[in-house]
Write a protein that holds these residues in place. Structure first.
Motif, PDB file in Angstrom:
ATOM      1  N   ALA A 128     -17.944   6.969  16.440  1.00 40.79           N
ATOM      2  CA  ALA A 128     -18.953   7.936  15.985  1.00 40.79           C
ATOM      3  C   ALA A 128     -18.439   9.364  16.173  1.00 40.79           C
ATOM      4  N   GLU A 129     -17.715   9.609  17.255  1.00 41.07           N
ATOM      5  CA  GLU A 129     -17.157  10.940  17.488  1.00 41.07           C
ATOM      6  C   GLU A 129     -16.078  11.257  16.447  1.00 41.07           C
ATOM      7  N   TRP A 130     -15.247  10.259  16.117  1.00 42.09           N
ATOM      8  CA  TRP A 130     -14.244  10.458  15.064  1.00 42.09           C
ATOM      9  C   TRP A 130     -14.924  10.888  13.772  1.00 42.09           C
ATOM     10  N   LYS A 131     -15.942  10.141  13.381  1.00 46.08           N
ATOM     11  CA  LYS A 131     -16.637  10.438  12.120  1.00 46.08           C
ATOM     12  C   LYS A 131     -17.236  11.846  12.144  1.00 46.08           C
ATOM     13  N   GLU A 132     -17.871  12.188  13.248  1.00 43.27           N
ATOM     14  CA  GLU A 132     -18.490  13.500  13.370  1.00 43.27           C
ATOM     15  C   GLU A 132     -17.440  14.614  13.324  1.00 43.27           C
ATOM     16  N   MET A 133     -16.338  14.431  14.040  1.00 45.94           N
ATOM     17  CA  MET A 133     -15.269  15.426  14.037  1.00 45.94           C
ATOM     18  C   MET A 133     -14.710  15.609  12.623  1.00 45.94           C
ATOM     19  N   TYR A 134     -14.498  14.505  11.938  1.00 49.99           N
ATOM     20  CA  TYR A 134     -13.947  14.558  10.587  1.00 49.99           C
ATOM     21  C   TYR A 134     -14.907  15.281   9.633  1.00 49.99           C
ATOM     22  N   GLU A 135     -16.173  14.920   9.679  1.00 47.14           N
ATOM     23  CA  GLU A 135     -17.156  15.558   8.801  1.00 47.14           C
ATOM     24  C   GLU A 135     -17.285  17.048   9.097  1.00 47.14           C
ATOM     25  N   ASN A 136     -17.277  17.419  10.369  1.00 42.23           N
ATOM     26  CA  ASN A 136     -17.359  18.839  10.724  1.00 42.23           C
ATOM     27  C   ASN A 136     -16.108  19.598  10.278  1.00 42.23           C
ATOM     28  N   TRP A 137     -14.945  18.971  10.408  1.00 39.12           N
ATOM     29  CA  TRP A 137     -13.696  19.581   9.963  1.00 39.12           C
ATOM     30  C   TRP A 137     -13.737  19.843   8.463  1.00 39.12           C
ATOM     31  N   LYS A 138     -14.271  18.883   7.710  1.00 37.49           N
ATOM     32  CA  LYS A 138     -14.351  19.044   6.256  1.00 37.49           C
ATOM     33  C   LYS A 138     -15.304  20.166   5.844  1.00 37.49           C
ATOM     34  N   LYS A 139     -16.182  20.594   6.733  1.00 29.67           N
ATOM     35  CA  LYS A 139     -17.121  21.674   6.434  1.00 29.67           C
ATOM     36  C   LYS A 139     -16.513  23.054   6.645  1.00 29.67           C
ATOM     37  N   MET A 140     -15.336  23.108   7.267  1.00 28.33           N
ATOM     38  CA  MET A 140     -14.679  24.393   7.495  1.00 28.33           C
ATOM     39  C   MET A 140     -14.314  25.003   6.139  1.00 28.33           C
ATOM     40  N   ASP A 141     -14.459  26.317   6.033  1.00 28.78           N
ATOM     41  CA  ASP A 141     -14.236  27.006   4.760  1.00 28.78           C
ATOM     42  C   ASP A 141     -12.883  26.683   4.138  1.00 28.78           C
ATOM     43  N   GLU A 142     -11.808  26.795   4.926  1.00 25.96           N
ATOM     44  CA  GLU A 142     -10.493  26.578   4.316  1.00 25.96           C
ATOM     45  C   GLU A 142     -10.283  25.124   3.915  1.00 25.96           C
ATOM     46  N   VAL A 143     -10.898  24.189   4.607  1.00 30.04           N
ATOM     47  CA  VAL A 143     -10.792  22.779   4.233  1.00 30.04           C
ATOM     48  C   VAL A 143     -11.613  22.518   2.978  1.00 30.04           C
ATOM     49  N   ARG A 144     -12.824  23.048   2.943  1.00 31.13           N
ATOM     50  CA  ARG A 144     -13.667  22.894   1.743  1.00 31.13           C
ATOM     51  C   ARG A 144     -12.971  23.473   0.515  1.00 31.13           C
ATOM     52  N   GLU A 145     -12.345  24.627   0.698  1.00 29.85           N
ATOM     53  CA  GLU A 145     -11.630  25.262  -0.403  1.00 29.85           C
ATOM     54  C   GLU A 145     -10.463  24.381  -0.865  1.00 29.85           C
ATOM     55  N   TYR A 146      -9.748  23.816   0.063  1.00 29.54           N
ATOM     56  CA  TYR A 146      -8.626  22.944  -0.285  1.00 29.54           C
ATOM     57  C   TYR A 146      -9.116  21.682  -1.002  1.00 29.54           C
ATOM     58  N   ILE A 147     -10.203  21.089  -0.516  1.00 28.49           N
ATOM     59  CA  ILE A 147     -10.773  19.907  -1.172  1.00 28.49           C
ATOM     60  C   ILE A 147     -11.209  20.257  -2.591  1.00 28.49           C
ATOM     61  N   PHE A 148     -11.818  21.416  -2.760  1.00 27.71           N
ATOM     62  CA  PHE A 148     -12.224  21.858  -4.094  1.00 27.71           C
ATOM     63  C   PHE A 148     -11.010  21.963  -5.014  1.00 27.71           C
ATOM     64  N   LYS A 149      -9.914  22.520  -4.503  1.00 25.35           N
ATOM     65  CA  LYS A 149      -8.692  22.630  -5.300  1.00 25.35           C
ATOM     66  C   LYS A 149      -8.156  21.248  -5.658  1.00 25.35           C
ATOM     67  N   LEU A 150      -8.226  20.316  -4.727  1.00 27.01           N
ATOM     68  CA  LEU A 150      -7.780  18.947  -5.014  1.00 27.01           C
ATOM     69  C   LEU A 150      -8.652  18.335  -6.113  1.00 27.01           C
ATOM     70  N   GLN A 151      -9.954  18.525  -6.007  1.00 30.28           N
ATOM     71  CA  GLN A 151     -10.870  17.973  -7.003  1.00 30.28           C
ATOM     72  C   GLN A 151     -10.651  18.594  -8.375  1.00 30.28           C
ATOM     73  N   ALA A 152     -10.345  19.887  -8.385  1.00 31.38           N
ATOM     74  CA  ALA A 152     -10.137  20.595  -9.649  1.00 31.38           C
ATOM     75  C   ALA A 152      -8.728  20.383 -10.193  1.00 31.38           C
ATOM     76  N   GLY A 153      -7.881  19.806  -9.353  1.00 31.06           N
ATOM     77  CA  GLY A 153      -6.503  19.576  -9.774  1.00 31.06           C
ATOM     78  C   GLY A 153      -5.655  20.829  -9.729  1.00 31.06           C
ATOM     79  N   THR A 154      -6.093  21.811  -8.937  1.00 33.30           N
ATOM     80  CA  THR A 154      -5.359  23.073  -8.871  1.00 33.30           C
ATOM     81  C   THR A 154      -4.635  23.263  -7.549  1.00 33.30           C
ATOM     82  N   ALA A 155      -4.675  22.253  -6.690  1.00 33.71           N
ATOM     83  CA  ALA A 155      -3.962  22.371  -5.414  1.00 33.71           C
ATOM     84  C   ALA A 155      -2.472  22.286  -5.701  1.00 33.71           C
ATOM     85  N   GLY A 156      -1.782  23.360  -5.360  1.00 31.93           N
ATOM     86  CA  GLY A 156      -0.350  23.406  -5.622  1.00 31.93           C
ATOM     87  C   GLY A 156       0.438  23.092  -4.376  1.00 31.93           C
ATOM     88  N   GLN A 157       1.596  23.615  -4.324  1.00 31.66           N
ATOM     89  CA  GLN A 157       2.486  23.391  -3.192  1.00 31.66           C
ATOM     90  C   GLN A 157       2.364  24.521  -2.178  1.00 31.66           C
TER      91      GLN A 157
END
Length: 165
Positions: A128-157
């Protein structure tokens, strides 16, 4: 299938993969050059109590020699018996594996795991702690931005750190 229901299917598949990783992270023991999964009884009780749906993923491999193939077979058998045709219509899990949302989520989880390995190694943490840590990490601005880029197909190198706390 509605997008929300499909998103839940992706989340359920990822949860199974996360749980398998969690078990192997903390309970894989090398003995005579082979790997075994040894989950203590008190931890099995905790899993049974806190994650009853996942208990049947832990039970068949506990105190058994494990290989990549055995773990993969266990995960696939679990998903086939509990998710595909049970919680979701037949064939949904197969479509999840081939989907972009799943591939992105699996990749992001892999980044989180690599980036937090030393922290996770410091002491055993409950699933449960793993799941919570992971979900909270994904809420961080720079992670959310990176996920958005992955979803949009614009994440580069671009140079992105995998260690984000």
């Amino acid at each position: 299938m509605q997008d929300l229901r499909y998103d839940r299917a992706v989340a359920d598949v990822i949860e199974v993969i996360m749980f398998d990783q969690w078990m192997r992270h903390y309970f894989a023991i090398e003995r005579d050059g082979k790997l075994f999964l040894e989950i203590p009884e008190d931890v099995l009780d905790e899993i049974r109590r806190e994650h009853p749906a996942l208990f049947t993923l832990a039970e068949p491999v506990n105190n058994q020699e494990i290989t990549y193939q055995k773990c993969q077979d266990n995960v696939c058998t679990f998903m086939a018996s509990t998710l595909d045709g049970g919680k979701y219509a037949d064939g949904v899990v197969a479509t999840v594996f081939d989907s972009k949302p799943f591939k992105i989520e699996q990749y992001v989880f892999s980044l989180w795991l690599k980036g937090h390995e030393s922290y996770l190694d410091a002491e055993r943490r409950g699933f449960a702690e793993w799941k919570e840590m992971y979900e909270n990490w994904k809420k961080m601005d720079e992670v959310r931005e990176y996920i958005f880029k992955l979803q949009a197909g614009t994440a580069g190198q671009e140079n992105t750190s995998t260690t984000v706390h």
